[in-house]
Design a protein around this motif. Structure first.
Motif, mmCIF file in Angstrom:
data_model
loop_
_atom_site.group_PDB
_atom_site.id
_atom_site.type_symbol
_atom_site.label_atom_id
_atom_site.label_comp_id
_atom_site.label_asym_id
_atom_site.label_seq_id
_atom_site.Cartn_x
_atom_site.Cartn_y
_atom_site.Cartn_z
ATOM 1 N N LYS A 1 2.052 -45.999 -17.487
ATOM 2 C CA LYS A 1 2.808 -45.776 -18.752
ATOM 3 C C LYS A 1 4.626 -45.208 -18.472
ATOM 4 O O LYS A 1 4.587 -44.290 -17.346
ATOM 5 C CB LYS A 1 2.543 -44.751 -19.922
ATOM 6 C CG LYS A 1 1.325 -45.786 -20.431
ATOM 7 C CD LYS A 1 1.351 -46.842 -20.950
ATOM 8 C CE LYS A 1 0.229 -47.096 -22.186
ATOM 9 N NZ LYS A 1 0.655 -49.108 -22.940
ATOM 10 N N ASP B 1 -2.712 -47.325 -19.274
ATOM 11 C CA ASP B 1 -1.895 -46.300 -19.518
ATOM 12 C C ASP B 1 -1.543 -45.081 -18.642
ATOM 13 O O ASP B 1 -0.962 -44.626 -18.477
ATOM 14 C CB ASP B 1 -3.196 -45.303 -20.130
ATOM 15 C CG ASP B 1 -3.652 -45.401 -21.373
ATOM 16 O OD1 ASP B 1 -4.421 -45.001 -21.746
ATOM 17 O OD2 ASP B 1 -2.086 -46.133 -22.164
ATOM 18 N N TRP C 1 6.321 -40.462 -23.079
ATOM 19 C CA TRP C 1 5.823 -40.546 -22.499
ATOM 20 C C TRP C 1 4.828 -39.133 -22.655
ATOM 21 O O TRP C 1 5.240 -37.731 -22.351
ATOM 22 C CB TRP C 1 5.642 -41.635 -21.518
ATOM 23 C CG TRP C 1 5.928 -42.828 -21.773
ATOM 24 C CD1 TRP C 1 7.165 -43.239 -21.562
ATOM 25 C CD2 TRP C 1 5.118 -43.335 -22.669
ATOM 26 N NE1 TRP C 1 6.748 -45.111 -21.809
ATOM 27 C CE2 TRP C 1 5.942 -44.992 -22.187
ATOM 28 C CE3 TRP C 1 4.315 -44.172 -23.212
ATOM 29 C CZ2 TRP C 1 5.312 -46.070 -23.065
ATOM 30 C CZ3 TRP C 1 3.706 -44.958 -23.791
ATOM 31 C CH2 TRP C 1 4.152 -46.550 -23.458
ATOM 32 N N ILE D 1 -4.028 -42.343 -23.470
ATOM 33 C CA ILE D 1 -4.644 -42.523 -21.692
ATOM 34 C C ILE D 1 -6.165 -41.386 -21.081
ATOM 35 O O ILE D 1 -6.585 -40.611 -22.498
ATOM 36 C CB ILE D 1 -3.745 -41.045 -20.548
ATOM 37 C CG1 ILE D 1 -4.637 -41.924 -18.802
ATOM 38 C CG2 ILE D 1 -4.352 -39.841 -20.657
ATOM 39 C CD1 ILE D 1 -3.854 -41.529 -18.177
#
Length: 770
Positions: free
Chosen positions: A456, A453, A472, A2
């Motif tokens: 997610k 991102d 994640w 990210i």
């Protein structure tokens, strides 16, 4: 991985000019601006000329090679590269800096040279730097006096040269530093000298807003003696047009000292025709001072209503500065003919009276900036809400996350454009919310939709009730922030008749519980098998050794524990009740201010483990009101107001993030804050000044009175609204927005009885204001 952005910043200082307020006391003197607050440290603001929410931000650039210069400018750098037409205010990622103009009398140089050696390139040392709303000036070492002003879509330059020859360099290769290994950051560039002498050009930039386009049309008040264009590699080009990636133009004049050289430049994201039309509509004369006066008048109309009495001169300047910084972004993105580039990468045209905008830092600004605009700038807020709804319809991702120049950057987590729309809905701003619902539903439920991102793991969040930390990164923060967006979306779903979806979203907004371990009272990483991170440490950023795989977004376990904004009473119950929650809050502010080595610079402004320099827990000081101890809120908010903001270039402890840090100061200095903007409630802290008068638009005014308030009286003794006793520790938006007088009786000692009764505590989730 990210994208992330930010670290430390500041506001700026903006004048609050006088209007009459009902008081026997003499009218306070105007507060003078200090637009350099926030331009030092890691503030990432700029001091140049801009109009409220304007398309053009014409400002000096001092460097493009460090994170500290995301805005292109850093106070104290010592040399200026030139003046470019677009800038970001207070962000943690750099972009923009389009169409750099370099006026000089030195020999031609085509590269700026390093900051450490200004003589190696076209950089110039400078002195006599001044800035005020809508105007900037500086004297360059070559002897040129540079002055800048703007209209909404055009930048105006006035360069006064000493007698003799000189030149102007236009550098289309100028941008935030290239990153090693990345593809070329500029393509499809072009420069043309048109038959009428107008200089037009374009470039496509792959920086943060990946693949954005900028077009410009520039006119000069004098005809150059000679023009030389340069192509890639600074190779001289023949003729009056050149194409490539990194282009430049040098405009030579045999004599420039006989009269100032004026330059006016229009920009557009659509095409050269749009830039020319913007220029023709807004720059139809050559009177620089007329344009400057118009810019100053526009700012005066916007700022003059804020009147302050009490506090120190520095505190008044910070307040005025914060007001200025809340009026810079989002930025205008549609041309005078209504055309703009949508998030679907198509050109659209708006009907007259409607406008498109860019530069929405939603992860930051849904918390206080948008609430501030809804309260104080309702007409502008309506334009922004219409635009957010339009972007939701046009984007394949649904609600905007961090849209910049027609591109969804997808920076940060969640889809907080939903929160901005939901707040506006709850607070009565009329708009076509139904047309945004399909995009909101797609983002909330359609797990096969194209992703970025910021969302997610939302399929696992739906199926398991949380985002697993072993699948994640930033899983704990994702779970909590997705829950807030569910809370927001449930309001819109209900309003547009989607009852089943509203119920599902409302229920799912309780998923925050699944990453708060009640046995230890902390937000804790949880794995796919349901187990918790065994070796948990709330100071750490995550369970993985890799610094980028964090379990929290720009936070650690301490700060994430208090991230919940919409179900505070649920959080209190989950953590064991009022007494335990109050003690936990005490621990947050009293814990050692230590951070791991891999902590990002964003976690700054520590009081214990509370980090004022970043957004996740900026509401935390106000949570004491929910357990009947608002006097602790009053004490801490006064400390934050006086310790985290200064009237200096490094005057705010964290990135301003398009006005969020400034909006926190504004609300808190008035004495209240929107812990959960969607609730429509403002939680009381304590005011900083003796009296503030604030226009709310449409002839309404809010006056906050605190007679005798001073450094030694941070505690609220009692409150009245329009002269009537007000026992609650909060006030609702519908009441406050009508205008009136909110009076705080302040004292040196706490009044524990104020706001203690459960019926006087702020609403949250299932306890909403009537």
């Amino acid at each position: 991985m990210i994208l992330s952005r930010r670290s430390l910043l500041a506001g700026t200082a903006l004048a609050t000019l006088p209007i009459g307020i009902a008081s026997a006391a003499p009218a306070p003197a105007p507060v003078r601006p200090n637009l350099f607050v926030g331009t030092g440290g890691d503030g990432h603001t700029y001091p140049g000329a801009v109009l409220p929410f304007g398309m053009v931000q014409l400002s000096p650039d001092t460097d493009v090679e460090r994170w500290a210069t995301c805005s292109g400018y850093h106070h104290g750098d010592g040399s200026i590269m030139g003046f470019s037409h677009t800038h970001l205010s207070g962000t943690g990622i750099g972009d923009m800096l389009d169409v750099l103009v370099v006026p000089t009398r030195e020999p031609l140089k085509l590269v700026p040279g390093p900051l450490s050696d200004p003589d190696a390139g076209y950089r110039q040392r400078y002195s006599d730097e001044q800035a005020e709303p809508g105007y900037y000036r500086v004297r360059l070492e070559s002897g040129v006096l540079a002055e800048l002003t703007v209209t909404e879509r055009t930048g105006w330059h006035r360069y006064t040269y000493p007698r003799g020859p000189g030149h102007v360099l236009i550098d289309l290769s100028h941008l935030v530093l290239d990153k090693p290994g990345e593809k070329p950051l500029i393509t499809d560039a072009a420069l043309t000298i048109e038959p009428d002498g107008t200089i037009t050009g374009t470039r496509r930039v792959f920086r943060w807003a990946d693949g954005r386009r900028i077009f410009f049309a520039m006119q000069l008040s004098k005809t150059p003696t000679r023009i030389q264009l340069y192509g890639d590699g600074d190779a001289p080009a023949t003729g009056l047009a050149v194409k490539g990636k990194r282009l430049k133009a040098a405009l030579f004049f045999d004599e420039l000292g006989d009269a100032p050289l004026l330059i006016r430049c229009g920009i557009s994201a659509v095409d050269v025709a749009g830039a020319r039309a913007n220029l023709a509509a807004e720059a139809y004369h050559w009177d620089f001072d007329r344009t400057r006066r118009a810019a100053m008048t526009r700012w005066a109309e916007t700022l003059d209503g804020l009147r302050i009495q009490g506090g120190t001169p520095d505190q008044q300047a910070i307040m005025a500065s914060a007001q200025y910084h809340t009026l810079i972004a989002p930025t205008l993105f549609s041309d005078v003919d209504g055309r703009y580039v949508g998030l679907d990468d198509k050109v659209h045209r708006l009907p007259s009276g409607q406008f498109a905008y860019s530069t929405y830092s939603t992860w930051d600004t849904y918390r206080a900036l948008h609430p501030w605009l809804i309260l104080t700038q309702p007409v502008q807020a309506k334009k922004l809400i219409d635009d957010v709804i339009r972007q939701t319809r046009e984007s394949i991702y649904g609600p905007p996350v961090w849209p910049l120049q027609g591109k969804e950057t997808g920076v940060m987590i969640g889809w907080h454009g939903t929160a901005i729309m939901a707040e506006a809905l709850v607070k009565g701003i009329p708009a076509d919310y139904a047309s945004a619902w399909p995009g909101i539903a797609s983002r909330s439920f359609d797990f096969a939709a194209p992703d970025k991102d910021n969302s997610k793991g939302r399929d696992l969040y739906d199926a398991k009730g949380y985002v697993p930390a072993d699948i994640w990164f930033e899983s704990v923060s994702r779970t909590q922030e997705y829950a807030y967006d569910d809370w927001a979306a449930s309001h819109i779903a209900k309003a547009v008749g989607k009852t089943a979806e509203a119920d599902r979203l409302r229920k799912r907004s309780g998923n925050w519980r699944n990453v708060i371990d009640p046995t230890i009272g902390f937000a804790r990483p949880r794995f796919n098998d349901g187990s918790w991170w065994k070796d948990y440490d709330p100071i750490q950023l995550g369970h993985m050794p890799k610094p980028w795989w964090r379990d929290y977004t720009e936070a650690n376990g301490w700060q994430a524990t208090f991230l919940n904004q919409h179900d505070v009473y649920g959080l209190i119950r989950h953590m064991g009740g009022d007494a335990r929650f109050e003690a936990k809050l005490d621990s947050l502010f009293n814990a050692p201010s230590t951070l791991p080595k891999n902590a990002p610079p964003d976690i700054s402004g520590l009081v214990g483990q509370y980090a004022h320099g970043n957004e996740p827990d900026q509401h935390a000081a106000y949570l004491y009101a929910y357990v009947g101890a608002p006097w602790k809120t009053q004490r801490m908010v006064r400390r934050l107001l006086t310790e985290m903001y200064r009237n200096a270039p490094d005057g705010i402890i964290g990135n301003d993030d398009c006005g969020q840090m400034s909006a926190w100061f504004l609300f808190s200095a008035l004495g209240f804050y929107p812990v959960d903007p969607i609730s429509g409630a403002y939680v009381f802290g304590g005011p900083l000044f003796e009296r503030v008068a604030l226009p709310l638009g449409q002839g309404r005014e809010l006056v906050v009175d605190a007679p005798g308030n001073g450094p030694d009286t941070p505690y609220v003794q009692s409150v009245t609204w329009n002269g009537r006793p007000w026992s609650k520790s909060w006030i609702d938006h519908a009441t406050l927005a009508k205008g009136g007088t909110l009076t705080f009786a302040m004292g040196a000692r706490p009044n524990p009885a104020f706001g203690r009764d459960p019926k006087d505590r702020p609403p949250s989730f299932d306890q909403m204001p009537a």
